[in-house]
Design a protein around this motif. Structure first.
Motif, short mmCIF file in Angstrom:
data_model
loop_
_atom_site.label_atom_id
_atom_site.label_comp_id
_atom_site.label_asym_id
_atom_site.label_seq_id
_atom_site.Cartn_x
_atom_site.Cartn_y
_atom_site.Cartn_z
N PHE A 158 29.36 0.65 71.20
CA PHE A 158 28.99 0.72 72.39
C PHE A 158 29.05 1.85 73.08
O PHE A 158 28.84 2.06 74.42
N VAL A 161 26.15 4.58 75.86
CA VAL A 161 24.94 3.85 76.29
C VAL A 161 24.78 4.33 77.78
O VAL A 161 25.72 3.97 78.57
N ASP A 186 19.94 -0.79 73.32
CA ASP A 186 20.36 0.51 73.82
C ASP A 186 19.01 1.45 73.73
O ASP A 186 18.64 1.83 72.77
N LEU A 200 22.10 -3.83 70.58
CA LEU A 200 23.58 -3.88 71.31
C LEU A 200 24.10 -5.06 70.89
O LEU A 200 25.15 -5.24 70.38
N ASP A 201 23.54 -6.03 71.40
CA ASP A 201 23.93 -7.49 71.42
C ASP A 201 23.00 -8.52 71.62
O ASP A 201 22.07 -8.25 72.08
N ARG A 218 32.39 -6.15 79.49
CA ARG A 218 32.34 -4.67 79.20
C ARG A 218 33.30 -4.06 80.13
O ARG A 218 33.57 -4.42 81.35
N TRP A 222 32.75 1.81 81.04
CA TRP A 222 31.29 1.56 80.36
C TRP A 222 30.46 1.05 81.23
O TRP A 222 29.06 1.67 81.43
#
Length: 436
Positions: A158, A161, A186, A200-201, A218, A222
């Motif tokens: 991660f 980003v 991303d 990313l997810d 998160r 971030w």
């Protein structure tokens, strides 16, 4: 080849057994499989308890699927030595963890090959299982485990980003209704021109709560680093981003803005069609025949197309369609203008014109205007932030559709998320480096 130097065949090196600490001692080849008999290259007969030299007490056989060579699956028949220490009475067998995980059915080389075949070569699990000569479930479990260990569980996945893309995706069609997931992309590599986008997810469901919960999980530093969030017109994503990423700029993607105008044009065309004929369109009806022509950009229209449009709009009954078509074309022109500053001015003028007043006969334009006014800042932000389009997110969705098709659908969401991350998570360069 006249200067080539040939050596005696070395089965250990050819089958890459030396990487696993093994050596080949025999082989059995058949039409459907190659079986390589092997053992550990180094013998360690010393007792860990008393330090004395132990006595060999035979061997046990362990079968492991190995990386295929040629058209036949390769199986290793590993002879594992057993030892007994007479002074202290201890029994043990050789440590084979360098060759394979405990109780694993694949060697470490085979697990790497299977992961590379899936991620790099886009083979299906069925083809990977056939290449290894194991069952589908064995191959699938090994690939998912290796993928999580080497790629997905990477703590730096991660990092860096700055631009996020969020969208919904149908992962399974059922009789009870479609099942959705929220995909987070991303988009930073596109903005900085450093590579392709990556997944990313993926989270089950599609709502404000789903996206908000994911963002809240998160780290704060971030979230502070995210500068842009590209999204569609769904208000839930907008609200979640505003609450969890107050420093980020929300951008409504051009694809979805134009799609809203296209839907308004199509709804208007079908409404006028029904008002005139009292039924749905048929192949010889003017509006139905022009349904694809109406959603074609002006720059792509030929002289013949313009003649057809003039004939279509010559009928006063088609005036609402002509007005809605004009709005649609103005929007496309704004986005296709090479100069972003000019494009922004065109879009601002289009939205400002809606404040003057919209005739009552243009219900679709009225609804579109309400959305454009509400999301004005998000729409105009696109022109100030290059590389903030959510278009690559739609491309990722297309690749996920291909994944579902090649796998003939998924029933297990956990497997689908893992496979999707491996397929579109941007792991190819990293995996190539690890395969060397």
């Amino acid at each position: 080849m006249i200067n080539a130097t040939f050596a005696t065949p070395d089965l250990t090196t050819f089958c890459r057994l030396d990487e696993l600490g093994l050596e080949a001692i025999g082989q059995h080849l058949s039409s459907g499989r190659a079986v390589i008999e092997c053992r550990l290259a180094e013998v360690d007969p010393w007792c860990r308890g008393c330090g004395g030299e132990a006595t060999p007490r035979g061997t046990i056989a362990r079968r492991l699927a190995h990386e295929p060579f040629g058209h036949r699956p390769t199986t290793l028949l590993l002879r594992v030595r057993r030892f007994r220490c007479s002074p202290c009475g201890r029994f043990w067998q050789e440590d084979t963890r360098r060759a394979a995980e405990p109780r694993a059915k694949l060697t470490r080389t085979a697990a790497r090959w299977a992961l590379s075949a899936l991620v790099v070569d886009h083979l299906t699990i069925a083809r990977v299982a056939a290449g290894l000569g194991v069952s589908w479930h064995t191959a699938n479990d090994a690939v998912l485990t290796e993928g999580r260990r080497r790629l997905i569980d990477d703590p730096g996945r991660f990092d860096g980003v700055r631009v996020l893309g969020v969208d919904e995706h149908v992962w399974r069609h059922t009789r009870a209704g479609d099942k959705y997931v929220t995909v987070i992309i991303d988009l930073t590599p596109i903005r900085h021109d450093t590579g392709p986008t990556r997944l990313l997810d993926m989270v089950e469901g599609r709502s404000k709560l789903v996206f908000k919960t994911w963002l809240a999980a998160r780290p704060q530093d971030w979230r502070d680093g995210v500068e842009v969030v590209a999204m569609d017109g769904f208000t839930g994503f907008k609200t979640a981003a505003t609450e969890e990423l107050p420093k980020a700029t929300a951008v409504m993607d051009p694809f979805h803005v134009v799609r809203l105008a296209g839907e308004a044009l199509d709804v208007c065309r079908r409404r006028i069609q029904n008002d005139i004929f009292g039924r749905r369109g048929r192949k010889n009806d003017p509006l139905y025949k022009a349904r694809r022509l109406l959603v074609t950009g002006e720059k792509l229209l030929t002289e013949r197309h313009w003649l057809r449009l003039e004939l279509l709009f010559a009928d006063d009954k088609h005036a609402p369609v002509e007005a809605t078509w004009g709005v649609y074309q103005q929007m496309i022109t704004a986005y296709r203008t090479p100069n972003r500053k000019v494009g922004k001015q065109l879009m601002e003028a289009l939205i400002d014109n809606f404040t003057v007043g919209i005739p009552a006969g243009l219900a679709e334009v009225r609804k579109l205007a309400a959305t454009l006014k509400k999301r004005r800042a998000d729409i105009l932000a696109f022109f100030d932030l290059p590389g903030s389009s959510n278009g690559p997110t739609e491309a990722i969705n297309g690749r996920l559709e291909h994944l579902r098709g090649s796998a003939l659908g998924f029933r297990n969401l956990t497997n689908y998320i893992t496979r999707s991350l491996l397929e579109t998570g941007g792991f190819r360069p990293a995996l190539h480096a690890q395969m060397r």
